[in-house]
Every structure is written in C-alpha cells, then in structure tokens.
Design a protein around this motif. Structure first.
Motif, PDB file in Angstrom:
ATOM      1  N   CYS A   1      15.319   4.233 -26.628  1.00  0.00           N
ATOM      2  CA  CYS A   1      16.149   4.658 -25.508  1.00  0.00           C
ATOM      3  C   CYS A   1      15.865   3.712 -24.353  1.00  0.00           C
ATOM      4  CB  CYS A   1      15.821   6.102 -25.143  1.00  0.00           C
ATOM      5  SG  CYS A   1      15.974   7.209 -26.562  1.00  0.00           S
ATOM      6  N   LEU A   2      16.876   2.945 -23.957  1.00  0.00           N
ATOM      7  CA  LEU A   2      16.700   1.901 -22.947  1.00  0.00           C
ATOM      8  C   LEU A   2      17.229   2.379 -21.603  1.00  0.00           C
ATOM      9  CD1 LEU A   2      17.937  -1.135 -25.072  1.00  0.00           C
ATOM     10  CD2 LEU A   2      15.669  -0.079 -25.009  1.00  0.00           C
ATOM     11  N   LEU A   3      16.519   1.963 -20.553  1.00  0.00           N
ATOM     12  CA  LEU A   3      16.854   2.409 -19.216  1.00  0.00           C
ATOM     13  C   LEU A   3      16.514   1.323 -18.210  1.00  0.00           C
ATOM     14  CD1 LEU A   3      17.770   5.016 -17.693  1.00  0.00           C
ATOM     15  CD2 LEU A   3      15.361   5.629 -17.556  1.00  0.00           C
ATOM     16  N   GLU A   4      17.385   1.155 -17.218  1.00  0.00           N
ATOM     17  CA  GLU A   4      17.132   0.216 -16.124  1.00  0.00           C
ATOM     18  C   GLU A   4      16.174   0.880 -15.139  1.00  0.00           C
ATOM     19  OE1 GLU A   4      17.449  -3.409 -14.810  1.00  0.00           O
ATOM     20  OE2 GLU A   4      19.052  -2.808 -16.176  1.00  0.00           O
ATOM     21  N   PHE A   5      15.177   0.129 -14.673  1.00  0.00           N
ATOM     22  CA  PHE A   5      14.245   0.639 -13.667  1.00  0.00           C
ATOM     23  C   PHE A   5      14.893   0.424 -12.303  1.00  0.00           C
ATOM     24  CE2 PHE A   5      10.257   0.613 -11.155  1.00  0.00           C
ATOM     25  CZ  PHE A   5       9.717   1.805 -11.617  1.00  0.00           C
TER      26      PHE A   5
ATOM     27  N   ASP B   1      15.311  -0.714 -41.039  1.00  0.00           N
ATOM     28  CA  ASP B   1      16.466  -1.268 -40.353  1.00  0.00           C
ATOM     29  C   ASP B   1      17.434  -0.174 -39.921  1.00  0.00           C
ATOM     30  OD1 ASP B   1      16.401  -4.173 -42.414  1.00  0.00           O
ATOM     31  OD2 ASP B   1      15.761  -3.984 -40.346  1.00  0.00           O
ATOM     32  N   ASN B   2      17.069   1.078 -40.137  1.00  0.00           N
ATOM     33  CA  ASN B   2      17.947   2.182 -39.761  1.00  0.00           C
ATOM     34  C   ASN B   2      17.572   2.743 -38.391  1.00  0.00           C
ATOM     35  OD1 ASN B   2      15.527   3.236 -40.649  1.00  0.00           O
ATOM     36  ND2 ASN B   2      16.443   5.027 -41.598  1.00  0.00           N
ATOM     37  N   ILE B   3      17.232   1.852 -37.475  1.00  0.00           N
ATOM     38  CA  ILE B   3      16.842   2.298 -36.139  1.00  0.00           C
ATOM     39  C   ILE B   3      18.082   2.575 -35.297  1.00  0.00           C
ATOM     40  CG2 ILE B   3      14.656   1.051 -36.209  1.00  0.00           C
ATOM     41  CD1 ILE B   3      15.979  -0.973 -34.219  1.00  0.00           C
ATOM     42  N   LYS B   4      17.874   3.373 -34.257  1.00  0.00           N
ATOM     43  CA  LYS B   4      18.943   3.668 -33.304  1.00  0.00           C
ATOM     44  C   LYS B   4      18.502   3.141 -31.944  1.00  0.00           C
ATOM     45  CE  LYS B   4      18.887   8.048 -35.190  1.00  0.00           C
ATOM     46  NZ  LYS B   4      18.920   9.486 -35.018  1.00  0.00           N
ATOM     47  N   ILE B   5      19.433   2.497 -31.244  1.00  0.00           N
ATOM     48  CA  ILE B   5      19.166   2.001 -29.892  1.00  0.00           C
ATOM     49  C   ILE B   5      20.255   2.559 -28.985  1.00  0.00           C
ATOM     50  CG2 ILE B   5      18.964  -0.022 -28.410  1.00  0.00           C
ATOM     51  CD1 ILE B   5      18.061  -1.610 -30.872  1.00  0.00           C
TER      52      ILE B   5
END
Length: 143
Positions: A91-95, A3-7
């Motif tokens: 790491c989230l990114l818009e296409f 549960d120690n993830i980074k977003i």
C-alpha cells in the motif's frame, strides 16, 4: 518468489478491503530488524488468515523532512525485497502535508481502518506516527 502481489496507490483511492496484517515503518535498507518484522507479519497472517501487507511511502521521508537526498533502498527495491520475503500486498502513500498533519487517531481511522482494513499491526519498538510523531505503540494498542 511470489508474483501474485498486489500494489495499491492510496493517493488515488486504490485499495482493497481484504483483511490485512500491516507492517508500518520507514524500512529504508530493509535490514535484519525489518526482515524480522516482516516474517512476524507473515506468521501472524497465516495464523489469522490475513493478507501480509506493508504500508510504504513513495519517497524517503528523510528527504521530505530533512532534505536528505541519499537513501539506502529505492521503493522498487523495497518492494522486490519484501516480495521475496513473502509480503503480498503493498500500500503506497505520499508523505504529503495532508498526511503529516493527521493526528494519530485520524491515521488509524482513515488509513489503517478505512483504506486498509487492518486487523493486526506489526511495528518496531520505537515506531512513532501521527502529527508531530505523537502516536506510539501504546496509542496503537489503546485505539
């Protein structure tokens, strides 16, 4: 389950510069081949003291490019599945049009290097990137 993830949302300049091993791809369905790439990422990360990470698009690229509304796995489900495998950083990114028009070199320089501090990249054999999908594994190795 960790549960120690980074977003991080790269579109809002949210990122950290801890050194990362980054898996790249569409990952719709997170099938066995994708899971194998993630396990390779985790092994390499442990070996090289990196954070096992993945770059994910917020929306299915097939929807954006081809108008396909169906997809196998939602972003939330992808994160949950990959978290359970052992990926720690998302790491989230818009296409977006801006992103689609990055050259392979610009993608490596602006995204992988400057925003993610990528030290190692894990991709499938048929991975393509950059404007008009001009980049491939050879391009990654060269640059």
């Amino acid at each position: 389950m960790k549960d120690n993830i980074k977003i991080f949302d790269l579109d809002f300049n949210e990122f950290d510069l801890s050194p990362k091993a980054v898996s790249l791809g569409n990952f719709d369905g997170v099938h066995r081949g994708h899971q194998k790439l993630m396990k390779e990422n985790i092994e390499i990360s442990k070996e090289k003291n990196l954070t096992p990470s993945v770059l994910l698009f917020k929306e299915n690229t097939k929807n954006i490019l081809n108008g396909e509304k169906e997809y196998l796995t939602s972003l939330e489900d992808k994160i949950e599945i990959l978290k359970n495998i052992g990926i720690e950083c998302f790491c989230l990114l818009e296409f977006s049009d801006e992103f689609k028009n990055l050259s392979p070199y610009e993608f490596i320089e602006e995204i992988l290097y400057k925003k993610l501090n990528t030290k190692y990249v894990i991709v499938g054999d048929n991975y393509r990137f950059g404007k008009m999908a001009k980049g491939d594994i050879k391009t990654l190795k060269k640059i």
